[in-house]
Every structure is written in structure tokens, then in C-alpha cells.
Design an enzyme around this catalytic site. Structure first.
Site, PDB file in Angstrom:
ATOM      1  N   ARG A 243       1.689 -17.063   9.000  1.00  0.00           N
ATOM      2  CA  ARG A 243       2.890 -16.347   8.570  1.00  0.00           C
ATOM      3  C   ARG A 243       3.641 -17.161   7.526  1.00  0.00           C
ATOM      4  NH1 ARG A 243       7.863 -17.020  10.652  1.00  0.00           N
ATOM      5  NH2 ARG A 243       7.066 -17.689  12.681  1.00  0.00           N
TER       6      ARG A 243
ATOM      7  N   TYR B 149      11.930   5.337  -6.996  1.00  0.00           N
ATOM      8  CA  TYR B 149      11.074   5.698  -5.871  1.00  0.00           C
ATOM      9  C   TYR B 149      11.924   6.069  -4.654  1.00  0.00           C
ATOM     10  CZ  TYR B 149       7.942   4.700  -1.906  1.00  0.00           C
ATOM     11  OH  TYR B 149       7.239   4.763  -0.729  1.00  0.00           O
TER      12      TYR B 149
ATOM     13  N   ASP C 278      11.347  -3.228 -11.016  1.00  0.00           N
ATOM     14  CA  ASP C 278      10.141  -2.733 -10.363  1.00  0.00           C
ATOM     15  C   ASP C 278       9.197  -2.261 -11.463  1.00  0.00           C
ATOM     16  OD1 ASP C 278       8.142  -1.187  -9.150  1.00  0.00           O
ATOM     17  OD2 ASP C 278       9.450  -0.540  -7.530  1.00  0.00           O
TER      18      ASP C 278
ATOM     19  N   LYS D  97      -0.868  -0.330  -5.542  1.00  0.00           N
ATOM     20  CA  LYS D  97      -1.155   0.566  -6.648  1.00  0.00           C
ATOM     21  C   LYS D  97      -2.150  -0.065  -7.631  1.00  0.00           C
ATOM     22  CE  LYS D  97       1.995   3.206  -4.690  1.00  0.00           C
ATOM     23  NZ  LYS D  97       2.727   2.351  -3.757  1.00  0.00           N
TER      24      LYS D  97
END
Length: 381
Positions: A46, A98, A170, A195
Site C-alpha cells: 500500500r 465529468y 484533468d 482510458k
């Protein structure tokens, strides 16, 4: 060194132990320590993992940044970038964003006492007018989702620096191959690696890239503490995608331009929104800060939602799906899919009519894609 060389080589040297030419997938949760004193190595996946470290270094190189941090999703990356804010702070956001980011502003930040205002348009002046004394961050999508609006990142960066405001961009639609916001003065770049960076519709991931030491430390602390990190195998898949990013993006763009020109001349289509077209209201701005225009385009059907339904039900190659940036072509209704979280009034305020169709243009042959759209649109008359 050139983009495609960096994507293949620089942060992904052969494994020193075995000579493997690809970075190994370190599928482990923990690492053996040499002693009680921390020696600076890996301790727990992590906190850090060698596969993730290689991905993060490559992501930073491709966006020309000093630091890259990988996350389990684009939404997780967005939340990590916004974690630099504190109660009482204010955000100015682009009005066309978005739907998942809008939900973060409304449902996660607002209860924490962090407020958001939306620019009235895509001009720099519209962002400036929304700034308050307590504004600490400007959030931009360029090109935006789904209306393909272009923000003047240089101008916003200059204004932000004067005011001590963080500029976060973004850049998912453009990818670092076509746009490098840090080079234009932005403070942070956010990607959904789901994406174009992954590129094959087989992983979920996100990234934040930056140059500033303090920003990096803040986002990295959040990454380690909140734990929304990608698994080693997902990191490996994104690295695999990055190696072909240049060739894929060039083909995505060529196919998108082909379809944009075809659709712009079709009598059933009211409008085509693609920054590569000279008809796009910000085409000149896009050319000034991007090296290409990407594989996303949005059209508005003259027949509204009825025509949208007929088009979507008529296509055979285009898949009805919520994502984008994969090798296969996808089609979506922003009003009923990607922006479903917004009320009809909010959607119209943002310019998202019922007749919009968002298209993620894949890597199929452009003539096949055109023929598919042509036969489907015939049923919309």
C-alpha cells in the site's frame, strides 16, 4: 529523448536479477526487512511497490513532471488531488466536467466545508469572474467531457500563480501525447489511466502528476493513508499500454478526424464538436497548446433524444458503453449515461442537450466506422 522512447525504456530498465525486459509484477503484500531500522526500501505494497514505482516514474516522464502517483481509479486520483484543500476553501471548476467529478464536488467536498463555483463558460475571464478571496484551486478539463471545450491553460496558469491558486488539469481526453499541461504552467495533471493510457478497456486506474515538492508530499501522504492504490498487475497493464500510446493516439486522432468531417456534412447532424475541425470555436487555441486533437468527439442530433435512441440502437460496430479510450469504438448518451447524476436543469445549464452523442473513436478501419454510422443515421430520419 523522444516521447515514444521514454514510454518504452527510461523508467523500465531490464530486471537486474533476471534480465527480464519487462518490469516484473511484484505480486506481494509485504516485504522482508533487514532489521528494525527502516532502510528506505519497500515495506508494504500500500505504501510502495516496485511495479507501481516503475509506472509512476514513467507517468511522470511522459507528462514532463518530477513526480507521478498512481491510484486505483480516475476518481481516486481526483479525490487525492483535491485532498490538498481544507474546510473553508473554495474551488472554481469548469462548467463542463465529468459527472463523477461533479459528484465529488457536491457529495464529498461540500459536506467537508469545501465549496465549488462553476465558470460561466470556457473563457479565462469566466474562470476569473468566479474566483473568490477563499479560492484555493481551479479545476479544468481540456478537452472537456462531453462538450470538447478547450481551456487556455497558459492564461489560467499565469492568473493562478499571481493569486497563489493551484491549477489542476484533468487531461484524460488528450493524454500526455497530445497535451502536457505542466509545460503550460499547470500545477497538477490528473488522468484516468483507465482510458487512453491503459488503452485496452481492461483496467481501472488513475494518476496525478506534478512538479512541486509540497504538493507531491501532500498527495503522496493521502495515497499512503487512504490506500486507493492500484494492484501490481493493473500497474503492469498500464505500463504495457503506455508503450504503444503514441501509435494508438495518432490512429485515434486520424479516425476521429475522418468521422468528424463526415458527420459535419450529414444533414441529420446539427453540430459536431471536435477541436480538430476549423469550425470548433476554440480550434486556434487547441492548436496553440496541443500537438493533436485526440480521439473523442461529440455530435448533436437534430432529432433530439428520439434520434439518439435510433442511432444508438442502429450501430453495429460502436458499443454502447460508459468508458472511452480503448481500441474499440464506443458510443454514449451524456444526458442518460455519463451525466446522469445531474438534474435536467443542471445539464441544460452546462449545454448538454438530450440530442448529444459522445463518441470514443477506436482503431477500427475508418471506412467501416463511417459505414456503420451512415447506416444507423439513415434510421433517424
Amino acid at each position: 529523448m523522444h516521447f515514444e522512447t521514454l514510454a518504452i525504456h527510461d523508467a523500465q530498465a531490464p530486471d537486474p536479477h533476471t534480465g527480464s525486459v519487462t518490469v516484473p509484477v511484484y505480486q506481494t503484500s509485504t516485504f522482508a526487512r533487514s532489521g528494525l531500522e527502516y532502510d528506505g526500501g519497500f515495506v508494504y505494497s500500500r505504501i510502495g511497490n516496485p511495479t507501481r514505482q516503475a509506472l509512476e516514474a514513467t507517468l511522470a516522464l511522459l507528462d514532463n513532471g518530477r513526480y507521478g502517483l498512481a491510484f486505483a481509479s480516475g476518481a481516486a486520483a481526483t479525490m487525492a488531488a483535491l485532498h490538498v484543500l481544507k474546510p473553508g476553501d473554495h474551488v472554481v471548476s469548469g462548467i463542463d466536467i465529468y459527472g463523477g467529478t461533479y459528484r465529488i464536488f457536491k457529495e464529498l467536498l461540500a459536506p467537508m466545508g469545501i465549496t465549488t463555483s462553476y465558470a460561466g463558460g470556457s473563457t479565462t475571464e469566466s474562470y476569473v469572474e468566479a474566483v473568490r478571496p477563499e479560492t484555493k484551486l481551479i479545476w479544468v478539463e481540456s478537452p472537456s467531457n462531453p462538450l470538447m471545450r478547450i481551456a487556455d491553460i497558459r492564461a489560467l496558469a499565469a492568473f493562478s500563480k499571481e493569486r497563489g491558486i493551484i491549477l489542476a488539469v484533468d487531461s484524460t481526453f488528450a493524454s500526455p501525447y497530445f497535451l502536457r499541461p505542466l509545460d503550460l504552467g499547470a500545477d497538477m495533471v490528473i488522468h484516468s489511466t483507465t482510458k487512453y493510457l491503459g488503452g485496452h478497456s481492461d483496467i481501472i486506474g488513475g494518476a496525478v502528476i506534478m512538479n512541486d515538492d509540497a504538493l507531491h508530499q501532500s498527495v503522496k501522504t493521502y495515497q499512503a493513508a487512504a490506500g486507493a492504490v492500484p494492484a501490481p498487475w493493473d500497474c503492469w497493464l498500464v505500463m504495457r499500454g503506455l508503450k504503444t500510446l503514441k501509435v494508438r493516439m495518432k490512429e485515434h486522432e486520424a479516425n476521429a478526424m475522418h468521422l468528424a468531417r463526415f458527420l459535419e456534412s450529414h444533414p441529420a447532424v446539427a453540430k459536431v464538436l471536435y477541436p480538430g475541425l476549423s469550425s470548433h470555436p476554440q480550434h486556434i487555441l487547441a492548436k496553440s497548446q496541443m500537438s493533436g486533437f485526440g480521439g473523442m468527439l461529440t455530435i448533436e442530433m437534430k432529432g433530439g433524444m428520439e434520434a439518439v435512441r435510433k442511432l444508438i440502437s442502429g450501430v453495429k460496430l460502436f458499443l454502447l458503453a460508459d468508458s472511452l479510450g480503448g481500441v474499440e469504438s464506443l458510443i454514449a448518451s451524456p444526458a442518460r449515461m455519463t451525466l446522469w447524476a445531474l438534474s435536467p436543469e443542471e445539464r441544460m445549464k452546462r449545454g448538454c442537450s438530450e440530442g448529444l452523442v459522445r463518441i470514443s473513436v477506436g482503431l477500427e478501419h475508418p471506412d467501416d466506422l463511417q459505414a456503420d454510422l451512415e447506416q444507423a443515421i439513415e434510421g433517424c430520419g
